[in-house]
Scaffold this motif. Structure first.
Motif, short mmCIF file in Angstrom:
data_model
loop_
_atom_site.label_atom_id
_atom_site.label_comp_id
_atom_site.label_asym_id
_atom_site.label_seq_id
_atom_site.Cartn_x
_atom_site.Cartn_y
_atom_site.Cartn_z
N ALA A 88 -18.08 -26.15 31.89
CA ALA A 88 -16.66 -26.21 32.26
C ALA A 88 -16.05 -24.82 32.37
N ALA A 89 -16.51 -23.89 31.50
CA ALA A 89 -15.96 -22.54 31.50
C ALA A 89 -16.59 -21.65 32.55
N GLY A 90 -17.61 -22.15 33.27
CA GLY A 90 -18.25 -21.34 34.28
C GLY A 90 -19.27 -20.36 33.73
N LYS A 91 -19.73 -20.61 32.49
CA LYS A 91 -20.72 -19.73 31.88
C LYS A 91 -22.15 -20.20 32.17
N LEU A 92 -22.29 -21.43 32.65
CA LEU A 92 -23.60 -21.96 33.03
C LEU A 92 -23.51 -22.58 34.42
N LEU A 93 -24.57 -22.46 35.17
CA LEU A 93 -24.68 -23.16 36.45
C LEU A 93 -25.20 -24.57 36.19
N PRO A 94 -24.83 -25.54 37.02
CA PRO A 94 -25.35 -26.89 36.84
C PRO A 94 -26.88 -26.91 36.79
N ALA A 95 -27.54 -26.03 37.56
CA ALA A 95 -29.00 -26.00 37.58
C ALA A 95 -29.58 -25.53 36.25
N GLN A 96 -28.76 -24.88 35.40
CA GLN A 96 -29.23 -24.38 34.11
C GLN A 96 -29.05 -25.39 32.99
N LYS A 97 -28.42 -26.53 33.27
CA LYS A 97 -28.08 -27.47 32.22
C LYS A 97 -29.30 -27.95 31.43
N GLU A 98 -30.35 -28.38 32.14
CA GLU A 98 -31.54 -28.91 31.46
C GLU A 98 -32.19 -27.83 30.61
N TRP A 99 -32.30 -26.60 31.19
CA TRP A 99 -32.88 -25.50 30.43
C TRP A 99 -32.05 -25.20 29.18
N ALA A 100 -30.72 -25.18 29.32
CA ALA A 100 -29.85 -24.86 28.20
C ALA A 100 -29.97 -25.91 27.09
N GLU A 101 -30.04 -27.19 27.47
CA GLU A 101 -30.18 -28.24 26.47
C GLU A 101 -31.50 -28.11 25.71
N SER A 102 -32.57 -27.76 26.44
CA SER A 102 -33.87 -27.58 25.80
C SER A 102 -33.85 -26.39 24.85
N LEU A 103 -33.24 -25.30 25.28
CA LEU A 103 -33.14 -24.12 24.43
C LEU A 103 -32.30 -24.42 23.19
N GLY A 104 -31.18 -25.13 23.37
CA GLY A 104 -30.30 -25.43 22.24
C GLY A 104 -30.99 -26.27 21.18
N LYS A 105 -31.83 -27.23 21.61
CA LYS A 105 -32.51 -28.10 20.64
C LYS A 105 -33.53 -27.32 19.80
N SER A 106 -34.11 -26.26 20.42
CA SER A 106 -35.11 -25.48 19.69
C SER A 106 -34.50 -24.28 18.99
N ASN A 107 -33.42 -23.73 19.56
CA ASN A 107 -32.81 -22.54 18.98
C ASN A 107 -31.35 -22.48 19.40
N LEU A 108 -30.49 -23.20 18.65
CA LEU A 108 -29.07 -23.30 19.01
C LEU A 108 -28.39 -21.93 18.96
N ALA A 109 -28.77 -21.10 17.99
CA ALA A 109 -28.17 -19.77 17.88
C ALA A 109 -28.46 -18.93 19.12
N ALA A 110 -29.69 -19.04 19.64
CA ALA A 110 -30.05 -18.28 20.85
C ALA A 110 -29.23 -18.75 22.04
N LEU A 111 -29.01 -20.07 22.16
CA LEU A 111 -28.20 -20.61 23.26
C LEU A 111 -26.78 -20.08 23.18
N LYS A 112 -26.21 -20.12 21.96
CA LYS A 112 -24.83 -19.63 21.79
C LYS A 112 -24.75 -18.14 22.12
N ALA A 164 -30.77 -12.21 25.31
CA ALA A 164 -30.37 -13.03 24.17
C ALA A 164 -31.57 -13.41 23.32
N LEU A 165 -32.75 -13.64 23.95
CA LEU A 165 -33.94 -14.10 23.23
C LEU A 165 -34.87 -12.96 22.85
N GLY A 166 -34.60 -11.75 23.31
CA GLY A 166 -35.46 -10.62 22.98
C GLY A 166 -36.82 -10.71 23.64
N LEU A 167 -36.87 -11.24 24.87
CA LEU A 167 -38.13 -11.41 25.58
C LEU A 167 -38.31 -10.33 26.64
#
Length: 349
Positions: free
Chosen positions: A272-296, A335-338
């Motif tokens: 909603a804030a324009g910080k993610l593209l719709p195409a990134q939604k699935e990736w963001a949800e997967s990242l959040g479940k494994s590492n919520l701090a990294a997503l934030k 954000a992930l140090g990769l």
């Protein structure tokens, strides 16, 4: 730009302390005169109405409602121009989708009787308008008439003139005003708006209650596990392994449920804030479940979608190397140090 003046006519089936002066949108005269000439119609929306109200409210004297526009004709015909009523510019109100209204209209006794007896049934406002655009520029006055120019306007009830609220009604009205104020709504908010605000408030309260209950359940379960794990075994109070495993399973399930809910809130908020593209939604949800701090952390440093529009379309780059990193990819790696190689490998997998 040239300014022209026109007198219109509004259906007034009965007298009241509130009258509709003009409709919302684009409209034309219905009297067969073809007015207004040269434009699609007279136009009134929230913006033009605000200018009309501002100009009228700046007047110290109220605007007159006369009979048959005699105020405009008095100089030529020499006849008197008595008032049928008065209304103040400060009492004008714009109502979205409905039009411009005059409130607290002060009718004369003669006008009340004539309207009540159907001797007069229509109201004709006098306006200034732009002959290039059709925008209404100002409201000058109005008149009672029987030569209609506009129809379909809101009727005014005669009883409104003589109704005096009882003490009980006044008490209820004051209570409603306080409730509307508590909801952050104006006193003239519609019933639909008020009900919608209450429903939204209830939904937020329900969600807050559910979250609080889940947190309490989690704390209790963790305390039970900690107590069982750290206690010295007592044959009389021995906790079977199956019980421990069940408690641990419940804790894991509840923690996952809370994490999923928080991840969903974070992702939806970022979209909603324009910080993610719709195409990134699935990736963001997967990242959040494994590492919520990294997503934030990623969302906190991610650029607005508006800044990426020139480079992306539905999550894909325009031309160039498909393996080339985008600004969004670089923000994720940061954000992930990769490294770029590690990130590219993770994307392929």
């Amino acid at each position: 730009m040239a300014t022209r003046t026109a007198s219109l006519t509004v259906l007034l089936p009965a007298a009241g302390a509130e009258i509709q002066l003009l409709p919302a949108g684009v409209f034309r005269s219905a009297d067969g005169s073809g007015r207004p000439a040269g434009v699609a119609g007279w136009k009134l929306d929230a913006l033009t109405a605000a200018r009309v109200i501002q100009a009228a409210a700046a007047r110290e004297t109220p605007l007159v409602i006369d009979y048959e526009h005699q105020t405009l004709h008095a100089e030529k015909n020499g006849q008197p121009a008595p008032a049928a009523g008065w209304f103040h510019g400060s009492g004008l109100q714009w109502r979205e989708g409905r039009g411009l209204y005059a409130t607290d209209v002060e009718w004369t006794a003669r006008a009340r009787n004539m309207i009540g007896d159907r001797e007069y049934r229509y109201l004709s406002p006098v306006i200034d308008w732009d002959d290039k655009t059709g925008d209404i520029l100002a409201l000058r006055m109005a008149a009672l008439t029987n030569n209609p120019g506009l129809d379909g306007m809101t009727a005014v009830a005669l009883s409104a003139l003589f109704h005096h609220p009882s003490e009980e009604e006044n008490s209820v009205n004051e209570m409603l005003k306080k409730l509307l104020a508590a909801l952050g709504l104006p006193e003239d908010a519609s019933e639909e708006t008020a009900v919608s605000a209450v429903a939204e408030l209830k939904s937020k309260a329900d969600k807050a209650g559910e979250a609080q209950t889940a947190k309490a359940e989690l704390a209790a379960l963790k305390a039970s596990v900690a107590t069982a794990a750290g206690a010295t075994p007592d044959p009389a109070k021995y906790v079977p392994v199956e019980t421990m495993q069940e408690l641990q399973t419940q804790v894991a399930a509840l923690t996952a449920r809370m994490t999923e809910g928080e991840v969903a809130d974070v992702v939806e908020g970022a979209l909603a804030a324009g910080k993610l593209l719709p195409a990134q939604k699935e990736w963001a949800e997967s990242l959040g479940k494994s590492n919520l701090a990294a997503l934030k952390g990623y969302i906190a440093t991610a650029p607005q979608v508006a800044a990426l529009k020139g480079m992306q379309s539905q999550g894909k780059q325009h031309g160039g190397n498909a393996d080339q990193s985008t600004d969004a990819d670089l923000a994720v790696m940061k954000a992930l140090g990769l490294s770029a190689e590690e990130f590219a490998k993770g994307k392929k997998e």
